[in-house]
Each structure stands twice: as structure tokens, then as C-alpha cells.
Design a protein around this motif. Structure first.
Motif, PDB file in Angstrom:
ATOM      1  N   THR A   1      24.238  -1.785   4.178  1.00  0.00           N
ATOM      2  CA  THR A   1      24.623  -0.640   5.003  1.00  0.00           C
ATOM      3  C   THR A   1      23.350   0.397   4.851  1.00  0.00           C
ATOM      4  O   THR A   1      23.159   1.126   5.765  1.00  0.00           O
ATOM      5  CB  THR A   1      25.964  -0.001   4.810  1.00  0.00           C
ATOM      6  OG1 THR A   1      26.270   0.289   3.363  1.00  0.00           O
ATOM      7  CG2 THR A   1      26.914  -0.948   5.247  1.00  0.00           C
TER       8      THR A   1
ATOM      9  N   ALA B   1      29.747   3.311  13.264  1.00  0.00           N
ATOM     10  CA  ALA B   1      29.136   4.268  12.116  1.00  0.00           C
ATOM     11  C   ALA B   1      27.684   4.594  12.816  1.00  0.00           C
ATOM     12  O   ALA B   1      27.298   5.874  12.868  1.00  0.00           O
ATOM     13  CB  ALA B   1      28.739   3.516  10.996  1.00  0.00           C
TER      14      ALA B   1
ATOM     15  N   THR C   1      33.617   3.287   5.341  1.00  0.00           N
ATOM     16  CA  THR C   1      33.432   1.767   5.041  1.00  0.00           C
ATOM     17  C   THR C   1      34.282   1.167   3.819  1.00  0.00           C
ATOM     18  O   THR C   1      34.978   0.078   4.045  1.00  0.00           O
ATOM     19  CB  THR C   1      31.929   1.021   4.862  1.00  0.00           C
ATOM     20  OG1 THR C   1      31.000   1.808   5.828  1.00  0.00           O
ATOM     21  CG2 THR C   1      31.768  -0.358   4.445  1.00  0.00           C
TER      22      THR C   1
ATOM     23  N   GLY D   1      21.938  -8.626   7.421  1.00  0.00           N
ATOM     24  CA  GLY D   1      23.386  -8.687   7.970  1.00  0.00           C
ATOM     25  C   GLY D   1      23.627 -10.175   8.461  1.00  0.00           C
ATOM     26  O   GLY D   1      24.369 -11.051   8.095  1.00  0.00           O
TER      27      GLY D   1
ATOM     28  N   TYR E   1      24.498   8.431   4.938  1.00  0.00           N
ATOM     29  CA  TYR E   1      25.021   7.190   4.170  1.00  0.00           C
ATOM     30  C   TYR E   1      26.225   7.550   3.677  1.00  0.00           C
ATOM     31  O   TYR E   1      27.288   6.759   3.534  1.00  0.00           O
ATOM     32  CB  TYR E   1      23.931   6.973   3.172  1.00  0.00           C
ATOM     33  CG  TYR E   1      24.366   5.926   2.507  1.00  0.00           C
ATOM     34  CD1 TYR E   1      24.638   4.617   2.897  1.00  0.00           C
ATOM     35  CD2 TYR E   1      24.605   5.947   1.048  1.00  0.00           C
ATOM     36  CE1 TYR E   1      24.797   3.393   2.237  1.00  0.00           C
ATOM     37  CE2 TYR E   1      25.180   4.687   0.286  1.00  0.00           C
ATOM     38  CZ  TYR E   1      25.076   3.495   0.695  1.00  0.00           C
ATOM     39  OH  TYR E   1      25.490   2.499   0.129  1.00  0.00           O
TER      40      TYR E   1
ATOM     41  N   TYR F   1      20.260  -0.773   6.904  1.00  0.00           N
ATOM     42  CA  TYR F   1      20.527  -0.628   8.388  1.00  0.00           C
ATOM     43  C   TYR F   1      20.745   0.828   8.622  1.00  0.00           C
ATOM     44  O   TYR F   1      20.156   1.056   9.787  1.00  0.00           O
ATOM     45  CB  TYR F   1      21.733  -1.372   8.420  1.00  0.00           C
ATOM     46  CG  TYR F   1      22.145  -1.578  10.043  1.00  0.00           C
ATOM     47  CD1 TYR F   1      21.369  -1.821  10.973  1.00  0.00           C
ATOM     48  CD2 TYR F   1      23.513  -0.785  10.403  1.00  0.00           C
ATOM     49  CE1 TYR F   1      21.619  -2.009  12.401  1.00  0.00           C
ATOM     50  CE2 TYR F   1      23.675  -0.861  11.804  1.00  0.00           C
ATOM     51  CZ  TYR F   1      23.012  -1.720  12.668  1.00  0.00           C
ATOM     52  OH  TYR F   1      23.275  -1.226  13.905  1.00  0.00           O
ATOM     53  N   TRP F   2      21.533   1.556   7.999  1.00  0.00           N
ATOM     54  CA  TRP F   2      21.744   2.974   8.499  1.00  0.00           C
ATOM     55  C   TRP F   2      20.389   3.879   8.155  1.00  0.00           C
ATOM     56  O   TRP F   2      20.124   4.887   9.196  1.00  0.00           O
ATOM     57  CB  TRP F   2      22.712   3.589   8.031  1.00  0.00           C
ATOM     58  CG  TRP F   2      24.180   2.980   8.271  1.00  0.00           C
ATOM     59  CD1 TRP F   2      24.226   2.180   9.626  1.00  0.00           C
ATOM     60  CD2 TRP F   2      25.412   3.106   7.447  1.00  0.00           C
ATOM     61  NE1 TRP F   2      25.570   1.823   9.342  1.00  0.00           N
ATOM     62  CE2 TRP F   2      26.310   2.353   8.238  1.00  0.00           C
ATOM     63  CE3 TRP F   2      25.709   3.594   6.288  1.00  0.00           C
ATOM     64  CZ2 TRP F   2      27.577   2.206   8.117  1.00  0.00           C
ATOM     65  CZ3 TRP F   2      27.167   3.434   5.689  1.00  0.00           C
ATOM     66  CH2 TRP F   2      27.756   2.752   6.801  1.00  0.00           C
TER      67      TRP F   2
ATOM     68  N   ALA G   1      30.377  -0.729  10.808  1.00  0.00           N
ATOM     69  CA  ALA G   1      29.367  -0.797  10.116  1.00  0.00           C
ATOM     70  C   ALA G   1      28.068  -0.912  11.154  1.00  0.00           C
ATOM     71  O   ALA G   1      27.182  -0.247  10.853  1.00  0.00           O
ATOM     72  CB  ALA G   1      29.066  -1.789   9.063  1.00  0.00           C
TER      73      ALA G   1
ATOM     74  N   GLY H   1      29.033   7.421   6.099  1.00  0.00           N
ATOM     75  CA  GLY H   1      29.346   6.080   6.545  1.00  0.00           C
ATOM     76  C   GLY H   1      29.875   5.005   5.490  1.00  0.00           C
ATOM     77  O   GLY H   1      30.656   4.352   5.714  1.00  0.00           O
ATOM     78  N   ILE H   2      29.447   5.218   4.432  1.00  0.00           N
ATOM     79  CA  ILE H   2      29.852   4.326   3.201  1.00  0.00           C
ATOM     80  C   ILE H   2      31.383   4.615   2.902  1.00  0.00           C
ATOM     81  O   ILE H   2      31.922   3.859   2.393  1.00  0.00           O
ATOM     82  CB  ILE H   2      28.942   4.227   2.158  1.00  0.00           C
ATOM     83  CG1 ILE H   2      29.196   3.009   1.232  1.00  0.00           C
ATOM     84  CG2 ILE H   2      29.079   5.516   1.426  1.00  0.00           C
ATOM     85  CD1 ILE H   2      28.648   1.959   2.041  1.00  0.00           C
TER      86      ILE H   2
END
Length: 308
Positions: free
Chosen positions: A43, A307, A269, A58, A262, A46-47, A303, A265-266
Motif C-alpha cells: 500500500t 483509497a 485498511t 500486488g 498513507y 502503490y499510494w 486498497a 489509508g492504512i
């Protein structure tokens, strides 16, 4: 096979008795192959770091989990501590060959080297793969041939990823949304069908072997691991396709903005990963499997698409 097992066991016993001070180090290295570690790193890449690299990592990881689970279940081979419990520093569940930690490290670390380039990057990636493989042997989680098998499968998956990147990805992106969705569903469906056909062919496990006590847990773990990979692949594929068509976010920006991105987002997640995981019952299997697929489908879809 007994002679092959014994050669590895003697080597593991020698390692653990001669170099006990390395137990903490190799345990730490092995933890770099955990679900939590990959979830956090994928993540992040990617983010916040490199969108294409995160996408490829991924796809490779989730495809690798499906392949690894299918091969492990088809071969139904033991782990070292199933034969000699004294060597089991890391008593991971599931069948032995091929080593998942080694397979994933090979495919992902060398994929990063391919994307970044440079002699030193390749050298570091290769070293990390070797250390990961060695850690699995030292900890008594795998035989020598297990990690060799994991390395071989990882190299094959890496070659397929490079082939996709150089020859297929560009044409795939030109297809309309419906076609890309259909292809993604077909790929996941084929993986699931191959696994089910394999189960029909191999039949019930042999419970007359000395390590029969470990087999029921390994069988159940294989079912759940395959359900996990199907959910991840399906959610991630759909999410990436939708993101490419509707959002096209950028992973760059000021460090503070990336950090905030992050963290938000995390946090979500982890809530999806842990929260939904806590409500999945332990049985019956007919209920557990679809719930695991839905769980990881939602996790990967969040994800990959929501996100961003």
C-alpha cells in the motif's frame, strides 16, 4: 524421500546448535515475509511512492499466493518440524514445498530490481532473497528442497511479470472497460478451477504417514489460503481496472501529503483487515470459504480503488 528429509534435518540441527545467536536475526528476516509486512509495504508503494510498481507488486504477490497454495496442496509434503519437533523454531502452518516466503521474496525483490535497475539494486535484491531462503531453513520451517522449489517458482513468476510488462500490458490497457473486467474474471476463474480440479485428482490425504497429526490443519489452511488469494486477486484486479478508467490518481506530492495519505489509508485498511477478519467464524467450511473471499475482496478493492 526419507533420506532427503534427513539430510536437511541434519543441516538444520547443525545450524541451530552451532549458531544459536542468529535465531533473532533470522526470525526478523522471516517476518519480512509476513502478511502484515506485505500489506503495509504494498500500500505504501502503490499510494505514495510509485504507482506502477505497486500495481505490479500486488498482481505478482496475489498471483504467487494462488500458485504457491495450489502447488503445496497438490504435493502435500511435510515441514521439518513435522518430523523432528526440536528444530521447529518457526512452526508455521500449512504444507512444505514450495516455500512461500522464498517464492514471494524472489518474485517481488527481483521485480523491484527490474523496475528500478542498476547493478547494486540487483545485488541487494539477490542477497535479500538468499537471506530469506536461508532463514526458512535455519528456523526449521522448510527443507532445503522446499526453498529451492520456492526460488524456481518465483523466477518463473518474475519472468511472466516481465513478459506481461513488455509485451501485453500496453495492449491490455487499450481494451474497453468491459473486456478488461472479463479477462480479469477469467484469469481468477481459471486459477480457482485449476485448484478445484487438482483437489479432485489428488483425493484425500494419506493419513498413514508419520506426520499425519499435522495434515488436518494443513488441509484447512490450504483451503483458506486459496480463498484469500482468490479474494485478493479479484478485488485488486477490479480495483486497478476501475482506478485506471475513472480516477488515475498520482502517487507523488510533498512528503507531508504522502504521509497523511498513507496514514489515513492504512488505518482504514487495518480496520477492514482485522475488523472483518474477527467476525468470520471458524466453521463450517462451506460458510468460512465464501466469507474469506469476500473479506479479502473488500480489502483489496479498498486498497486499489476506494483509497485512491
Amino acid at each position: 524421500m526419507e533420506n532427503i528429509y534427513e539430510i536437511s534435518l541434519e543441516f538444520i540441527r547443525w545450524l541451530q546448535s552451532t549458531y544459536p545467536q542468529f535465531e533473532g536475526f533470522f526470525t526478523g528476516i522471516s517476518n519480512l515475509g509476513s502478511e502484515e509486512f506485505y500489506l503495509g509495504v504494498l500500500t505504501l508503494v502503490y499510494w505514495c511512492i510509485h504507482k506502477k510498481a505497486g500495481r505490479m507488486m500486488g498482481y505478482v504477490l496475489f498471483f504467487a499466493i494462488a500458485v504457491n497454495t495450489t502447488l503445496k496442496h497438490a504435493l502435500r509434503q511435510p515441514r521439518p518440524f513435522w518430523i523432528d519437533p526440536q528444530v521447529g523454531i518457526d512452526q508455521t502452518g500449512g504444507y512444505g514445498i514450495p516455500s512461500g516466503h522464498t517464492q514471494y521474496a524472489t518474485a517481488l525483490y527481483l521485480l523491484i530490481a527490474y523496475l528500478v535497475g542498476g547493478f547494486w539494486i540487483w545485488l541487494i535484491a539477490g542477497f535479500l532473497v538468499l537471506v530469506m531462503a536461508f532463514s526458512r531453513i535455519y528456523l526449521g520451517a522448510h527443507f532445503i528442497h522446499d526453498v529451492l522449489g520456492g526460488f524456481l517458482v518465483g523466477i518463473i513468476l518474475l519472468a511472466l511479470a516481465i513478459l506481461w510488462d513488455r509485451r501485453i500490458a500496453k495492449n491490455f490497457k487499450k481494451r474497453i472497460l468491459g473486456q478488461r473486467m472479463f479477462i480479469a474474471l477469467i484469469v481468477v476463474g481459471v486459477l480457482a478451477a485449476v485448484y478445484l480440479i487438482m483437489l479432485l485428482i489428488i483425493g484425500q490425504p494419506d493419513l498413514s504417514v508419520p506426520w499425519a497429526a499435522f495434515i488436518p490443519e494443513a488441509e484447512l489452511g490450504s483451503y483458506e489460503e486459496m480463498a484469500t488469494s482468490i479474494g485478493l486477486l479479484l478485488g485488486f484486479s477490479i480495483g486497478i481496472i476501475l482506478e485506471n478508467s475513472r480516477i488515475r490518481f498520482r502517487a507523488d506530492g510533498p512528503i507531508a501529503k504522502r504521509a497523511a495519505r498513507y496514514l489515513v489509508g492504512i488505518l482504514t485498511t487495518v480496520i477492514i483487515w482485522r475488523g472483518l477478519g474477527m467476525i468470520i467464524p471458524a466453521s463450517p467450511l462451506a460458510l468460512v470459504i465464501p466469507l474469506v473471499i469476500i473479506h479479502y475482496f473488500l480489502l483489496a478493492l479498498w486498497a486499489a480503488y476506494f483509497a485512491p
